[in-house]
Design a protein around this motif. Sequence first.
Motif: not given
Length: 398
Positions: A284-307
């Motif tokens: 779990e200690g590896v899965q949780f940062p994976l999930a969190e980072n994936y969500v953040k990178m997806t949010m970042l990508r969405d915001l980049a294209f919105k910009a």
Amino acid sequence: MLDYTFSEEQEMIRESVREFCEKKIAPIAIKMEETKAIPRDVVKGMAELGILAPTADPKYGGAGFDAVTCGIIAEELSRADPTGSIPVFYLVQASWAYVLNKYGTEEAKKEIFPKVCSGEWFLGIATTESDAGSDLAGMRTTLTPTANGYMVNGEKMYISGVREVEKYGGGHLTLVKQTPEAGTRGMTMVFLPLQNKKITITSFDDLGREGISTGGFTVDHVEVPKKYLIGEENKGFYIVHEGYEFARGLIAAICASAGLKSLENGMKYIKQRKCFGQPLGKFEGVQFPLAENYVKMTMLRDLAFKALWTRDQEDKGKAKRFETSKIVAMSKLFASEWACKAIDDVMQWQGAFAYTRECVDQAAYRAVRSFAWAEGAKEIMRVIVARELLGKDFITYK
Ligand SMILES: Cc1cc2nc3c(=O)[nH]c(=O)nc-3n(C[C@H](O)[C@H](O)[C@H](O)COP(=O)(O)OP(=O)(O)OC[C@H]3O[C@@H](n4cnc5c(N)ncnc54)[C@H](O)[C@@H]3O)c2cc1C
């Protein structure tokens, strides 16, 4: 109604850029850390694909791409080159070609664009000085009108692509002070070719993105012809922000792509590497940062294209100047930090191997770190967002 799809033409561009990246960039990318240069055949290949200074009008040899299409190309280049050198080479030229295309004289565009789009010349940006980065009002480089043009005198520092221009030709859109007493209302932008005996170039040994140089240059009373004026005299401070804003959206896309690529590398690793009798990916200690980072990178990508989309809307008269400033600042604010964190976690999973040059993720980490300053420090992104939320009366600087 929201539509998150790219056009058929944009998907075809992505396809051809990805194919080029897989064949020509990915195999040589990490070697650029030693050779400290982008191979010329890669630059020529990019030119043939039409992705060098792609914002230039087709009548000058460009592709006339909008910001969203430029973002698609940026994320493909970032996926393929963990050193970040080629994405930087690309984003600088895409952004400043946008400005040259919009504000340059006809004569300058006819002269400069064919050479930049064909990969012969490099087109950069020079605003920073040793005593003036975030606060450009502190710059000391001056411009004085002469009979035939302008005399430029001073020094610029931490500038990308100086050695490329010294070797192959080109120049930098350079911001200088014309009317010092007028502060930001007294700055002018000119195209400054750097191959000149009165210009001395120096460079640094950077932490990352070694395939493209960063350095400085001193300008000892160099005369620039009138045709190289970008926009109007004393309007440079406003013009420069349009280029920086174009670049900031691309940087957000580049950071998201670098983070996502690193997470892909990490996922392959944690599925096969075993510790305490089971794959790392089962903890779990590896899965949780994976999930969190994936969500953040997806949010970042969405915001980049919105910009980037907002940038395009402004060009169509459908968004206001400061709407663009705000959203591109939002997209860049966490770009470096979040991508660094995602890549850092992937490095952590790989143990001691990640601390060797064999691990590609450490190169990506060093590259992405640069964007906490380059094209505007992350604190300045906060200043811009707060300014747009509270109004100009709440600005803490003059
Ligand atoms: C790899 C790389 C490539 C670059 N390429 C170019 C280029 O091609 N052309 C170019 O012109 N410049 C380039 N730069 C320079 C870049 O634009 C500047 O680093 C950036 O604008 C910050 O300026 P500075 O480094 O002088 O830091 P300063 O302005 O001195 O700021 C130092 C630190 O102070 C903090 N700070 C500043 N103002 C505030 C504030 N209001 N509130 C809170 N904190 C604040 C920030 O943490 C900032 O990092 C490059 C930089 C890097 C690292």
